[in-house]
Scaffold this motif. Structure first.
Motif, PDB file in Angstrom:
ATOM      1  N   ASN A  80       0.839  -1.191   0.000  1.00  0.00           N
ATOM      2  CA  ASN A  80       0.000   0.000   0.000  1.00  0.00           C
ATOM      3  C   ASN A  80       0.881   1.251   0.000  1.00  0.00           C
ATOM      4  OD1 ASN A  80      -1.853   2.051   0.537  1.00  0.00           O
ATOM      5  ND2 ASN A  80      -2.172   1.424   2.666  1.00  0.00           N
ATOM      6  N   TYR A  91      -0.179   4.330  -0.060  1.00  0.00           N
ATOM      7  CA  TYR A  91      -0.926   5.480   0.448  1.00  0.00           C
ATOM      8  C   TYR A  91      -1.204   5.361   1.953  1.00  0.00           C
ATOM      9  CZ  TYR A  91      -1.898   5.731  -4.585  1.00  0.00           C
ATOM     10  OH  TYR A  91      -1.788   5.763  -5.951  1.00  0.00           O
ATOM     11  N   LYS A  92      -0.302   4.729   2.685  1.00  0.00           N
ATOM     12  CA  LYS A  92      -0.534   4.511   4.115  1.00  0.00           C
ATOM     13  C   LYS A  92      -0.775   5.803   4.878  1.00  0.00           C
ATOM     14  CE  LYS A  92       3.194   1.974   4.349  1.00  0.00           C
ATOM     15  NZ  LYS A  92       4.301   1.165   4.881  1.00  0.00           N
ATOM     16  N   ASP A  93      -0.070   6.848   4.478  1.00  0.00           N
ATOM     17  CA  ASP A  93      -0.233   8.128   5.179  1.00  0.00           C
ATOM     18  C   ASP A  93      -1.601   8.752   4.908  1.00  0.00           C
ATOM     19  OD1 ASP A  93       2.301   7.841   6.167  1.00  0.00           O
ATOM     20  OD2 ASP A  93       3.256   9.152   4.683  1.00  0.00           O
ATOM     21  N   LYS A  94      -2.205   8.398   3.788  1.00  0.00           N
ATOM     22  CA  LYS A  94      -3.499   8.965   3.425  1.00  0.00           C
ATOM     23  C   LYS A  94      -4.670   8.111   3.889  1.00  0.00           C
ATOM     24  CE  LYS A  94      -1.887  11.510  -0.666  1.00  0.00           C
ATOM     25  NZ  LYS A  94      -2.078  11.713  -2.130  1.00  0.00           N
ATOM     26  N   ASN A  95      -4.562   6.784   3.677  1.00  0.00           N
ATOM     27  CA  ASN A  95      -5.711   5.943   4.003  1.00  0.00           C
ATOM     28  C   ASN A  95      -5.588   5.241   5.359  1.00  0.00           C
ATOM     29  OD1 ASN A  95      -4.022   3.650   3.534  1.00  0.00           O
ATOM     30  ND2 ASN A  95      -4.624   3.576   1.374  1.00  0.00           N
ATOM     31  N   GLY A  96      -4.428   5.347   5.990  1.00  0.00           N
ATOM     32  CA  GLY A  96      -4.272   4.781   7.322  1.00  0.00           C
ATOM     33  C   GLY A  96      -4.257   3.266   7.364  1.00  0.00           C
ATOM     34  N   LYS A  97      -4.110   2.623   6.207  1.00  0.00           N
ATOM     35  CA  LYS A  97      -4.094   1.168   6.156  1.00  0.00           C
ATOM     36  C   LYS A  97      -2.663   0.651   6.161  1.00  0.00           C
ATOM     37  CE  LYS A  97      -8.580   1.288   5.449  1.00  0.00           C
ATOM     38  NZ  LYS A  97      -9.541   0.869   6.501  1.00  0.00           N
ATOM     39  N   ASN A  98      -2.485  -0.628   6.523  1.00  0.00           N
ATOM     40  CA  ASN A  98      -1.148  -1.204   6.502  1.00  0.00           C
ATOM     41  C   ASN A  98      -0.774  -1.655   5.092  1.00  0.00           C
ATOM     42  OD1 ASN A  98      -2.456  -3.671   6.053  1.00  0.00           O
ATOM     43  ND2 ASN A  98      -2.208  -4.379   8.167  1.00  0.00           N
ATOM     44  N   ASN A  99       0.362  -2.320   4.955  1.00  0.00           N
ATOM     45  CA  ASN A  99       0.819  -2.737   3.625  1.00  0.00           C
ATOM     46  C   ASN A  99      -0.152  -3.677   2.932  1.00  0.00           C
ATOM     47  OD1 ASN A  99       3.153  -1.223   3.525  1.00  0.00           O
ATOM     48  ND2 ASN A  99       4.476  -2.854   4.305  1.00  0.00           N
TER      49      ASN A  99
END
Length: 337
Positions: free
Chosen positions: A124, A126-134
């Motif tokens: 992933n 976009y971790k900083d944007k969507n707050g999801k992990n890899n």
């Protein structure tokens, strides 16, 4: 069940063993996206590129604004071309993203120059944007389900198995090293001088991305086979699956199903009964005399089936009877007691 290949099938899963360093004379290609910008495709061709993968879509709301120019430009320069979809598994189910991909450039065409579409599944970004992990906060089980939904829908829409682009580390972590997608050609991403370890689901890779930049525009890639095998991946052979059954001592059926992507024409069937029986009816498209039957099937379209029925009159009520059937290189022996 037997498969009749009307044009010699060529394996495109790769010819080299896992971990083999790329050969100097391998089939080179590139991958590009909107971020690559305008491309001099003739220069890329002259630099050795034989194929190109172009990003078409992402999630269900992004289409590469340069896709038409990049995809068409690659073909105009004489390259084989394919489209890829950057997965966003947390946003929608896999089938919805497959539909979006097909509708926005990822459809396969039987034009001899279009490679199957690609599902790009990786860390992933976009971790900083969507707050999801890899793994986009999906469990391995849910990720396997998502990928399965995408690949099934893509095959339903195009009759091709989508290529899967991934890294070994992501695949191990995020799918639990699933072995369920062996039918999908593997495009392995590993920057370096050799492909390295493969995910457990594949014995060989079909494509290898060795660098994100290089002497040719975009990402640097290699097809794991010959140029003729690469062309066969874009233009697979026609295939017919042949099955048969003895319904009774007097009735036999042979079913031809077009399991490929091209129509098949002028398929010939020859049969001969055994056990002391004569043919009394056969069709469609068949002629018969005594113990022999011959059929000509003018055309079977992709995904369609045709059933041939042979009716006989046994000379005795006991013992083994049946019919031997040949369809191209396939031989069937149907018997009843």
């Amino acid at each position: 069940m037997r498969r009749l290949t009307l044009v010699a099938a060529i394996s495109v899963a790769g010819l080299l063993s896992p971990g083999t360093a790329h050969a100097a004379d391998g089939v080179q290609g590139v991958d590009v996206s909107n971020w690559t910008g305008d491309i001099d495709w003739n220069k890329a061709r002259d630099g050795g590129a034989k194929f190109a993968f172009v990003q078409a879509s992402e999630g269900v709301d992004y289409r590469n604004q340069r896709f038409d120019a990049q995809f068409g430009g690659a073909s105009a320069a004489g390259l084989l071309r394919g489209a890829y979809h950057f997965a966003q598994p947390h946003e929608t189910d896999g089938a919805a993203q497959a539909d979006f991909f097909v509708d926005n450039g990822g459809n396969w065409a039987a034009d001899g120059v279009t490679l199957p579409g690609v599902l790009d599944v990786e860390d992933n970004p976009y971790k900083d944007k969507n707050g999801k992990n890899n793994c986009y906060d999906l469990s391995p089980e849910d990720m396997v389900t998502w990928i399965g939904d995408f690949t099934r829908r893509y095959r339903e829409r195009t009759r091709r198995h989508a290529i899967i682009y991934t890294t070994t580390s992501w695949w191990k972590t995020c799918t639990g090293d699933s072995t369920k997608f062996a039918k999908n050609p593997l495009w392995l991403a590993r920057w370096g001088t050799e492909p390295g370890e493969l995910p457990s689901g594949w014995k060989k890779h079909s494509f290898w991305q060795s660098a994100d930049k290089g002497p040719i525009v975009g990402g640097q890639n290699e097809f794991n086979g010959t140029e003729s095998q690469l062309k066969a991946l874009a233009n697979p052979p026609a295939e017919v699956t042949v099955t048969g059954a003895a319904k009774s001592r007097k009735l036999y059926t042979i079913t031809l199903k077009n399991t490929g992507v091209h129509p098949v024409t002028d398929v010939r069937l020859a049969g001969r009964t055994f056990g002391g029986q004569k043919v009394v009816k056969a069709g469609p498209g068949c002629s018969f005399s005594g113990t022999a039957v011959r059929c000509l099937i003018p055309k079977v379209n992709p995904g369609h089936s045709l059933r041939i029925t042979i009716a006989t009159k046994p000379a005795k009520t006991r013992g083994t009877v049946g019919v031997n059937v040949t369809v191209g290189s396939v031989e069937l022996s149907l018997s009843a007691r």
